[in-house]
Design an enzyme around this catalytic site. Sequence first.
Site, PDB file in Angstrom:
ATOM      1  N   ASP A 119       2.717 -14.186  -6.802  1.00 47.53           N
ATOM      2  CA  ASP A 119       2.456 -14.883  -8.342  1.00 47.53           C
ATOM      3  C   ASP A 119       1.297 -14.704  -8.206  1.00 47.53           C
ATOM      4  OD1 ASP A 119       3.054 -17.629  -8.431  1.00 47.53           O
ATOM      5  OD2 ASP A 119       1.498 -18.184  -7.515  1.00 47.53           O
TER       6      ASP A 119
ATOM      7  N   GLU B  28       5.206   1.803   4.697  1.00 45.52           N
ATOM      8  CA  GLU B  28       5.374   2.220   5.930  1.00 45.52           C
ATOM      9  C   GLU B  28       7.047   2.035   6.451  1.00 45.52           C
ATOM     10  OE1 GLU B  28       1.206   0.613   6.996  1.00 45.52           O
ATOM     11  OE2 GLU B  28       2.933  -0.735   7.884  1.00 45.52           O
TER      12      GLU B  28
END
Length: 557
Positions: free
Chosen positions: A210, A261
Amino acid sequence: MKETEVLAPDRDWWRQAVVYQVYPRSFADSDGDGIGDLRGIVSRVPYLAELGVDAVWLSPFYPSALADGGYDVDDYRAVDPRLGTLDDFDDLAQALHDAGIRLVVDIVPNHSSNRHEWFREALASPPGSPARDRYVFRDGEGADASEPPSDWRSMFGGSAWEPVGDGQFYLHLFASEQPDLNWANREVRDDFLRTLRFWADRGVDGFRVDVAHALAKDLTYPLRSHAELEASSVAGDGSHPLWDREELDEIYAEWRAVFDEYDPPRTAVAEAWVEPDRRARYAAPTSLGQAFNFDLLRANFDAAEFRAVVARNLELTHGTGSSNTWVLSNHDVVRHPTRYALPDDPTGEGAVARDWLLAGGDPAALDAGRGLRRARAATLFLLALPGSAYLYQGEELGLPEVAEIPDEDRQDPTFFRNAGVDVGRDGCRVPLPWTASGGAFGFGPEGSTASHLPQPAWFGSFAVDAQADAPGSTLSLYRRALALRAELQGAEELEWVPGGSDDVLAFRRPDGWTVVSNFGASPASLPAELAGAEVLLASGPLPEAAVVPGETTVWMR
């Protein structure tokens, strides 16, 4: 319907995905309190699978006072008790994955709510304290420090500075209940990295970010005036103190390291209201990876405008390694069947639709048939473009905007802070109609009549059960279009085909999938090279061979 399976790892699933936005409080209510919840969404996963979407984007479901529809977050690593529990969230993620659907969640990094534990600690701490440094506090002006630090205006109206009673003010670019976080503070950065891992560890496949362009801010004194801000360049040279600053590259590079990751890497899409050539920095593979393109949403139903938008955005993405994002409706704008039912908007900013709502949403000012006809045609055009498509809940039903909401029932802060200027966004957030009859049109369990925003009497004709088995319904069109898209989608390429008329756009995708859209009101002949081609799908009836009716899109092969 998608085959139920555990999703296989796919690094590129997002590139041409159909992503369905769920606004949780208005999607499905499992307990009859009038507020949609996570268990309600779980109950509708079979519907989403039959629709044929690749992913669900879940708008905020975090604890919140709902000062801004859930975008005022009390706790970034919890579920609002009114919407469920973390166990319910886990069940939803599993149900979606079992149905072959990925999950994207909203992350709101520019501001927290004023009920967040950090902000409560900041108010209880003295000026200059570490607790206050997590936010943007500044001393007031004037002899008694009672004047705000600058004349900046909130996006929702009024001052962007709120006094706290001890000579300091805090910055809120949005509602006063949404204090801006200080992204120059290492603790803030590290805490959001923990939040990203928290949700990724729970099976979240991606994040919608956002106000991604607002995190970094230049707040050195003297603060520039509101007029100077308005006149500042937003070309990305760092000259604007609040938007699209170069420091964002470092912030999002850290986010990218977290995404990478995981196997497959988590994805992200930026809500960044910036110039088109600036979206590349958010969509770069070293950054968030994708950025919203709102250009079609802002365009009139016009062949030249649509072609210019598509051509420019395809050119921009070729240099980023990302893919395009196409969208016509979301939780912040008037639904596109209503926009297309109104006269063209020369501003491209939704002014015509806002004026219509402010005038009371007079049905006489709408051509509802034309609006739906254009919406269906625009949707088929969009779904054939290379890149990902973002759908907003209810658009597959052809839902128009709900204008007839009494003032006392409205919830959007833009309505209360801009009275007489902006009626707000509640009209696109009304709970969905699942059944043509019954309490709350099936939004809640049997016997429930509660709905947190009032549904109009005409909602029943748009209900899921009224359209599911109707071959010509908008729901049937979306289902067929998504099934065909999954079958036909190939390389992210597009070749324009001469349309033979200024009102006709035609393009070809790999393997001969060809799209013809007539943006005019009158019928147009098919391009000569398509004579005899197989019609796969049309947004409306095709009464004549080799002719595309006005305001109609046809898929051919």
